[in-house]
Design an enzyme around this catalytic site. Structure first.
Site, PDB file in Angstrom:
ATOM      1  N   ASP A 104       0.785  -1.157   0.047  1.00 29.17           N
ATOM      2  CA  ASP A 104       0.079   0.042  -0.143  1.00 29.17           C
ATOM      3  C   ASP A 104       0.932   1.223   0.008  1.00 29.17           C
ATOM      4  O   ASP A 104       0.387   2.217  -0.201  1.00 29.17           O
ATOM      5  CB  ASP A 104      -0.893   0.006   1.137  1.00 29.17           C
ATOM      6  CG  ASP A 104      -0.442  -0.331   2.430  1.00 29.17           C
ATOM      7  OD1 ASP A 104      -0.885  -0.846   3.462  1.00 29.17           O
ATOM      8  OD2 ASP A 104       0.813   0.365   2.706  1.00 29.17           O
ATOM      9  N   HIS A 119       6.720  -7.746  -1.260  1.00 26.57           N
ATOM     10  CA  HIS A 119       5.671  -8.310  -2.177  1.00 26.57           C
ATOM     11  C   HIS A 119       5.300  -7.226  -3.338  1.00 26.57           C
ATOM     12  O   HIS A 119       4.218  -7.119  -3.753  1.00 26.57           O
ATOM     13  CB  HIS A 119       4.485  -8.655  -1.398  1.00 26.57           C
ATOM     14  CG  HIS A 119       4.903  -9.827  -0.605  1.00 26.57           C
ATOM     15  ND1 HIS A 119       3.916 -10.176   0.424  1.00 26.57           N
ATOM     16  CD2 HIS A 119       5.728 -10.748  -0.537  1.00 26.57           C
ATOM     17  CE1 HIS A 119       4.770 -11.393   1.176  1.00 26.57           C
ATOM     18  NE2 HIS A 119       5.511 -11.625   0.362  1.00 26.57           N
ATOM     19  N   CYS A 127       4.822  -3.958 -17.401  1.00 27.86           N
ATOM     20  CA  CYS A 127       4.494  -4.656 -18.751  1.00 27.86           C
ATOM     21  C   CYS A 127       4.612  -6.157 -18.431  1.00 27.86           C
ATOM     22  O   CYS A 127       5.610  -6.460 -17.686  1.00 27.86           O
ATOM     23  CB  CYS A 127       4.940  -4.352 -20.106  1.00 27.86           C
ATOM     24  SG  CYS A 127       4.743  -5.403 -21.313  1.00 27.86           S
ATOM     25  N   CYS A 130       7.236  -7.223 -21.471  1.00 26.79           N
ATOM     26  CA  CYS A 130       8.713  -6.777 -21.540  1.00 26.79           C
ATOM     27  C   CYS A 130       9.186  -6.246 -20.122  1.00 26.79           C
ATOM     28  O   CYS A 130      10.466  -5.730 -20.156  1.00 26.79           O
ATOM     29  CB  CYS A 130       8.767  -5.589 -22.759  1.00 26.79           C
ATOM     30  SG  CYS A 130       7.949  -4.095 -22.300  1.00 26.79           S
ATOM     31  N   SER A 197      -0.026 -12.362   9.943  1.00 28.58           N
ATOM     32  CA  SER A 197      -0.547 -13.745  10.650  1.00 28.58           C
ATOM     33  C   SER A 197       0.637 -14.652  10.239  1.00 28.58           C
ATOM     34  O   SER A 197       0.375 -15.985  10.689  1.00 28.58           O
ATOM     35  CB  SER A 197      -1.642 -14.066   9.706  1.00 28.58           C
ATOM     36  OG  SER A 197      -1.197 -13.990   8.358  1.00 28.58           O
ATOM     37  N   PRO A 222      -3.308  -8.258  17.984  1.00 22.79           N
ATOM     38  CA  PRO A 222      -4.455  -8.469  18.787  1.00 22.79           C
ATOM     39  C   PRO A 222      -4.792  -9.824  18.706  1.00 22.79           C
ATOM     40  O   PRO A 222      -5.653 -10.213  19.783  1.00 22.79           O
ATOM     41  CB  PRO A 222      -5.571  -7.641  18.079  1.00 22.79           C
ATOM     42  CG  PRO A 222      -5.186  -7.267  16.799  1.00 22.79           C
ATOM     43  CD  PRO A 222      -3.673  -7.522  16.696  1.00 22.79           C
TER      44      PRO A 222
END
Ligand code: BV8
Ligand code: ZN
Length: 268
Positions: A104, A119, A127, A130, A197, A222
């Site tokens: 993000d 990631h 593209c 290419c 996680s 949490p």
């Protein structure tokens, strides 16, 4: 919550702190985590299905629509106190390596300098043929709240389909970024795992690498996760609540956290 003195001492004395984050650190900015069920057009899929080269091949407009919808959501959101505290921590310790699974870009927007984005990013499409980077308009095309299919743009160089600049399941991570993350986990004396996680590999191996070489591993979440068995200290709570408190208790005399931007409220 009063934090154990060992943790506060280790934080003040750390030579090299690694912070590993997942979707949970952006949850209080209003971005759903990967465990949260998808909504709208995508409600009938789970994220791990859509985040694959196979899904893009099968239906490019469905997958491109999903990523543009997520990019729109992220651009309407603000980094939260968790993101900002991590940026502030980098000013308080000799060396901080920030490793994120998130795509993000909220760590960068919170002022964190070099972020190892394992990631990839929603903001760096390229593209599929290419590899040419494809500039995106700042504001994603207006999509209905529930999302919509959107044909991906064509590459200006070869006419191929443009794909999101993220790492899909079954794809390997960017080599340099992964190597830098591994060496940081192998050299740090303290690793904070925030809002993950710990189910996705190879990212989930990093805290284990750190623990194996003697670093103190601390989890902020949490919920109980697979990492509870690895971490020596498990702090049960949310990132935007625990991180600022941790900083304030570790450096009680230093002036507090920089004030949050006025309009901070979950956006979606
Ligand atoms: C690879 C980008 C080599 C795209 C992502 C079978 C067994 C084991 C492994 C595998 C297997 N089959 C395949 C694999 C490998 C696979 C994998 O790990 N699969 C898992 C699902 C089993 N990994 C891969 O494919 C990786 N590549 O291995 O390459 C290779 C190559 C070819 C063939 C084989 C191997 C690539 C993985 C990267 C995929 N891309 N994202 C996109 O975003 O669309 S992964 C994506 O999901 C995220 O980036 C993130 O990594 C992951 C979600 O995890 P979290 O971030 O932890 O989020 P989650 O929602 O799960 O949890 C949130 C946590 O926050 C919860 O614990 C919650 O309690 C907590 N929380 C909630 N609110 C808060 C909070 N915490 C704090 N504060 C709060 N407010
Ligand atoms: Zn191309």
């Amino acid at each position: 919550m009063l934090f154990p003195p060992t943790l506060l001492n280790r934080l003040r004395e750390t030579r090299h702190l690694v912070v590993l984050t997942g979707a949970g650190v952006s949850q209080e900015s209003g971005i759903p985590t990967f465990r949260d069920a998808l909504t709208g057009l995508w409600a009938r899929f789970d994220a791990e299905q859509l985040a694959t080269p196979e899904a893009f091949l099968a239906d490019p407009a469905l997958v491109w629509g999903w990523y543009e919808w997520r990019r729109g959501q992220v651009l309407r959101c603000q980094p939260n106190a968790g993101h900002r505290t991590i940026a502030e921590l980098a000013r308080r310790v000799p060396r901080l390596t920030l490793i994120t699974q998130n795509v993000d870009g909220l760590h960068e927007r919170a002022g964190s300098p070099a972020v190892l984005a394992l990631h990839g990013s929603l903001h760096r499409p390229h593209c599929a043929d290419c590899g040419q980077a494809h500039p995106l308009p700042d504001a994603p095309s207006a999509l209905p709240d529930g999302g919509a299919c959107l044909p991906p743009p064509r590459c200006g160089a070869c006419g191929g389909l443009v794909r999101p600049g993220v790492v899909w399941f079954g794809e390997s991570l960017p080599v340099e970024v992964w190597q830098a993350a591994q060496s940081a986990a192998g050299a740090c004396d303290l690793l904070l795992s925030v809002g993950t996680s710990s189910l996705v590999s190879p990212a989930a191996e990093l805290p284990v690498m750190a623990a194996d070489q003697g670093a103190l591993v601390v989890q902020i979440n949490p919920a109980v996760t697979a990492l509870n068995a690895v971490a020596q200290i498990n702090l049960r709570g949310t990132a935007a609540r625990i991180l600022p408190e941790l900083l304030a208790q570790a450096w009680p005399d230093d002036d507090a956290m920089p004030a949050p931007p006025a309009q901070e409220a979950p956006c979606c």
